[in-house]
Design a protein around this motif. Structure first.
Motif, PDB file in Angstrom:
ATOM      1  N   GLY A  47       0.805  -1.234   0.000  1.00  0.00           N
ATOM      2  CA  GLY A  47       0.000   0.000   0.000  1.00  0.00           C
ATOM      3  C   GLY A  47       0.831   1.274   0.000  1.00  0.00           C
ATOM      4  O   GLY A  47       2.043   1.261   0.210  1.00  0.00           O
ATOM      5  N   HIS A  50      -1.161   6.522   2.439  1.00  0.00           N
ATOM      6  CA  HIS A  50      -1.768   7.854   2.491  1.00  0.00           C
ATOM      7  C   HIS A  50      -2.869   7.821   3.552  1.00  0.00           C
ATOM      8  O   HIS A  50      -3.800   7.022   3.445  1.00  0.00           O
ATOM      9  CB  HIS A  50      -2.359   8.151   1.104  1.00  0.00           C
ATOM     10  N   GLY A 335      -9.043   0.509  -0.844  1.00  0.00           N
ATOM     11  CA  GLY A 335      -7.851   1.366  -0.896  1.00  0.00           C
ATOM     12  C   GLY A 335      -7.690   2.271   0.305  1.00  0.00           C
ATOM     13  O   GLY A 335      -6.966   3.271   0.238  1.00  0.00           O
ATOM     14  N   THR A 339      -5.372   3.840   6.326  1.00  0.00           N
ATOM     15  CA  THR A 339      -6.051   4.926   7.036  1.00  0.00           C
ATOM     16  C   THR A 339      -7.000   4.375   8.094  1.00  0.00           C
ATOM     17  O   THR A 339      -6.939   4.769   9.270  1.00  0.00           O
ATOM     18  CB  THR A 339      -6.886   5.769   6.034  1.00  0.00           C
TER      19      THR A 339
HETATM   20  C1  LIG Z   1      -1.484  -0.366  -4.576  1.00  0.00           C
HETATM   21  C2  LIG Z   1      -2.198  -0.086  -3.288  1.00  0.00           C
HETATM   22  C3  LIG Z   1      -2.177   1.194  -2.737  1.00  0.00           C
HETATM   23  C4  LIG Z   1      -2.834   1.464  -1.528  1.00  0.00           C
HETATM   24  N1  LIG Z   1      -2.749   2.718  -0.983  1.00  0.00           N
HETATM   25  C5  LIG Z   1      -3.374   2.977   0.195  1.00  0.00           C
HETATM   26  C6  LIG Z   1      -3.268   4.268   0.791  1.00  0.00           C
HETATM   27  O1  LIG Z   1      -2.592   5.157   0.292  1.00  0.00           O
HETATM   28  N2  LIG Z   1      -3.954   4.499   1.954  1.00  0.00           N
HETATM   29  C7  LIG Z   1      -4.723   3.537   2.551  1.00  0.00           C
HETATM   30  O2  LIG Z   1      -5.331   3.820   3.582  1.00  0.00           O
HETATM   31  N3  LIG Z   1      -4.800   2.288   2.024  1.00  0.00           N
HETATM   32  C8  LIG Z   1      -4.160   1.992   0.864  1.00  0.00           C
HETATM   33  N4  LIG Z   1      -4.263   0.759   0.288  1.00  0.00           N
HETATM   34  C9  LIG Z   1      -5.129  -0.230   0.917  1.00  0.00           C
HETATM   35  C10 LIG Z   1      -4.438  -0.899   2.083  1.00  0.00           C
HETATM   36  O3  LIG Z   1      -3.131  -1.297   1.708  1.00  0.00           O
HETATM   37  C11 LIG Z   1      -5.274  -2.118   2.513  1.00  0.00           C
HETATM   38  O4  LIG Z   1      -6.635  -1.746   2.647  1.00  0.00           O
HETATM   39  C12 LIG Z   1      -4.771  -2.644   3.848  1.00  0.00           C
HETATM   40  O5  LIG Z   1      -3.399  -2.920   3.803  1.00  0.00           O
HETATM   41  C13 LIG Z   1      -5.554  -3.883   4.236  1.00  0.00           C
HETATM   42  O6  LIG Z   1      -4.944  -4.437   5.382  1.00  0.00           O
HETATM   43  P1  LIG Z   1      -5.414  -5.848   5.911  1.00  0.00           P
HETATM   44  O7  LIG Z   1      -4.671  -6.090   7.173  1.00  0.00           O
HETATM   45  O8  LIG Z   1      -6.904  -5.899   5.928  1.00  0.00           O
HETATM   46  O9  LIG Z   1      -5.002  -6.879   4.766  1.00  0.00           O
HETATM   47  P2  LIG Z   1      -3.558  -7.382   4.340  1.00  0.00           P
HETATM   48  O10 LIG Z   1      -2.540  -6.341   4.530  1.00  0.00           O
HETATM   49  O11 LIG Z   1      -3.700  -7.963   2.975  1.00  0.00           O
HETATM   50  O12 LIG Z   1      -3.252  -8.514   5.392  1.00  0.00           O
HETATM   51  C14 LIG Z   1      -3.916  -9.749   5.374  1.00  0.00           C
HETATM   52  C15 LIG Z   1      -3.026 -10.725   6.082  1.00  0.00           C
HETATM   53  O13 LIG Z   1      -3.697 -11.973   6.217  1.00  0.00           O
HETATM   54  C16 LIG Z   1      -2.780 -12.998   5.964  1.00  0.00           C
HETATM   55  N5  LIG Z   1      -3.580 -14.161   5.552  1.00  0.00           N
HETATM   56  C17 LIG Z   1      -4.431 -14.241   4.497  1.00  0.00           C
HETATM   57  N6  LIG Z   1      -4.992 -15.466   4.452  1.00  0.00           N
HETATM   58  C18 LIG Z   1      -4.480 -16.163   5.495  1.00  0.00           C
HETATM   59  C19 LIG Z   1      -4.665 -17.480   5.969  1.00  0.00           C
HETATM   60  N7  LIG Z   1      -5.489 -18.361   5.364  1.00  0.00           N
HETATM   61  N8  LIG Z   1      -3.965 -17.888   7.048  1.00  0.00           N
HETATM   62  C20 LIG Z   1      -3.127 -17.035   7.680  1.00  0.00           C
HETATM   63  N9  LIG Z   1      -2.917 -15.761   7.289  1.00  0.00           N
HETATM   64  C21 LIG Z   1      -3.595 -15.340   6.201  1.00  0.00           C
HETATM   65  C22 LIG Z   1      -1.877 -12.431   4.879  1.00  0.00           C
HETATM   66  O14 LIG Z   1      -0.639 -13.083   4.829  1.00  0.00           O
HETATM   67  C23 LIG Z   1      -1.727 -11.009   5.366  1.00  0.00           C
HETATM   68  O15 LIG Z   1      -0.690 -10.890   6.288  1.00  0.00           O
HETATM   69  C24 LIG Z   1      -3.572   0.438  -0.887  1.00  0.00           C
HETATM   70  C25 LIG Z   1      -3.584  -0.853  -1.422  1.00  0.00           C
HETATM   71  C26 LIG Z   1      -2.905  -1.124  -2.604  1.00  0.00           C
HETATM   72  C27 LIG Z   1      -2.905  -2.528  -3.130  1.00  0.00           C
END
Ligand SMILES: Cc1cc2nc3c(=O)[nH]c(=O)nc-3n(C[C@H](O)[C@H](O)[C@H](O)COP(=O)(O)OP(=O)(O)OC[C@H]3O[C@@H](n4cnc5c(N)ncnc54)[C@H](O)[C@@H]3O)c2cc1C
Length: 376
Positions: A47, A50, A335, A339
């Motif tokens: 990500g 931002h 996205g 935040t």
């Molecule tokens: C290109 C890009 C730009 C972005 N820019 C921004 C930004 O500027 N600002 C913002 O606020 N957000 C941004 N985002 C969005 C943000 O990165 C995501 O919404 C956020 O990281 C989601 O976090 P999460 O913990 O939900 O998921 P993830 O970070 O995907 O974490 C999920 C975790 O679960 C684990 N997992 C999955 N399945 C299993 C399983 N079966 N067993 C054990 N572990 C598992 C994975 O290994 C991972 O560690 C961006 C995303 C992208 C792709």
């Protein structure tokens, strides 16, 4: 009846899982977190970081603004590696039509207590001299910021661990439900509540969840300190990047503390492979150069992709899952999950501990999707 080993098991070690673990542990619950990779992997590693208030809907504004304020409160505790900078966002208006969006956005934010400043062409040019001449103006949102997501996730997880959370890494969860987390190595962990914070993989563990993978590309340049000073986003971003179908690119550029420039952004549905898609990359960089012509002379050092977890109504799923009373969801952040991680953790922990949340939780409840199915 045997008592569960933990009050809460969190699946996923991205920023959302880390924030939830930290908040739940802070409330005195016995927490275990399980992840198949390192802390801060998944979309969190990909990500942009931002920290942005967005106004696609009232609910999106409420959660992003609440979360931004939580980041500001946390700021004195964040280690320097998190690279938190309150650089502000400038929404760049290319023409007069987009200037009317500046006025609308300014009124909307102002009515809800978020400071902004409208910029005319001259003010914009003096704040960001490397933008192409001829832009109509922009909207400065000074309380927006940027940070480095993997280190922010690590900070939150280490704080959770210091509060007694157990961390299990490098093992895949194969099944959750009925108060049991099943791991690929055959072990089982029992917990009163299981939080599915597995990001774009969350439907694998909770079948029926309408969360789709939405691919994004980013490019980071070599060091060019001072070339941009704010997170710069085109106002057209709202039109192009937030369509719910098709591929799109938009100008979205971030100054890093290192002097590097992080260039985004793209959105694609149905692109399941991690490889860089050159046609999208070219479109994204061309768009960025239309706004910042000087980028064409810069060297890039890395390009990568990541998968956002997208819901049909562009709001995350935070709260109990209707299909199993032991399962709660903290997913679908698309996205905005960097935040909204802190706000998500607070309102999830509020629901689990029966505390009144600071913002209404109804728009984020997973039960809303059940209602949609009923009306479909
Ligand atoms: C290109 C890009 C730009 C972005 N820019 C921004 C930004 O500027 N600002 C913002 O606020 N957000 C941004 N985002 C969005 C943000 O990165 C995501 O919404 C956020 O990281 C989601 O976090 P999460 O913990 O939900 O998921 P993830 O970070 O995907 O974490 C999920 C975790 O679960 C684990 N997992 C999955 N399945 C299993 C399983 N079966 N067993 C054990 N572990 C598992 C994975 O290994 C991972 O560690 C961006 C995303 C992208 C792709």
């Amino acid at each position: 009846m045997t008592k569960a080993a933990y009050d809460v098991a969190v699946v996923g070690t991205g920023i959302v899982g880390a924030a939830c673990a930290d908040e739940l542990a802070c409330r005195g619950l016995r927490v275990v977190v399980i992840g198949d990779d390192v802390v801060g992997s998944g979309a969190t590693a990909a990500g942009m970081g931002h920290i942005v208030v967005m106004d696609d809907s009232e609910a999106q504004f409420a959660l992003t603004r609440y979360s931004q304020q939580l980041w500001q409160e946390l700021r004195p505790e964040l280690p320097s590696e998190v690279e938190y900078e309150q650089c502000g966002t400038i929404w760049v208006a290319a023409d007069d039509e987009e200037m009317s969006e500046v006025r609308r956005k300014r009124t909307y934010y102002g009515e809800r207590g978020a400071p902004t400043k409208a910029l005319d062409a001259k003010e914009l040019q003096s704040l960001e001299p490397n933008l192409r001449m001829g832009m109509a103006g922009g909207l400065l949102v000074p309380e927006d910021g940027v940070l480095y997501p993997p280190c922010a996730a690590l900070f939150l997880m280490e704080r959770a661990q210091a509060r007694g959370t157990k961390l299990v890494l490098g093992v895949k969860v194969t099944q959750i439900g009925d108060g049991t987390v099943r791991l690929a190595d055959g072990t089982e962990i029992s917990a009163e509540i299981i939080v599915n914070a597995a990001g774009a993989s969350s439907p694998d563990l909770t079948p029926g969840l309408d969360v789709k993978r939405r691919k994004g590309h980013l490019v980071i340049t070599d060091r060019y300190p001072g070339f941009v000073r704010h997170q710069l986003v085109e106002l057209g971003y709202l039109k192009s990047a937030h369509s719910t179908s098709g591929d799109s690119v938009a100008f979205n550029v971030q100054p890093r503390r290192t002097g590097q420039i992080l260039i985004g952004s793209s959105r694609q549905y149905g692109a399941e492979h991690k490889e860089v898609d050159n046609s999208i990359l070219v479109r994204m960089l061309q768009r960025a150069q239309e706004y910042l012509p000087g980028l064409s002379k810069m060297s890039s050092v890395r390009t990568w992709t990541g998968f956002r977890a997208a819901t049909p109504d562009k709001l995350p799923l935070i709260g109990p899952w209707t299909g199993d009373k032991s399962v709660f969801l903290a997913t679908g952040h698309e996205g905005l999950g960097i935040t909204t991680s802190l706000g998500t953790a607070r309102i999830l922990a509020d629901q689990i501990s029966g505390t009144k949340p600071a913002i209404p939780v109804e728009p984020y409840l997973p039960s809303r999707t059940a209602k949609e199915y009923a009306h479909a």
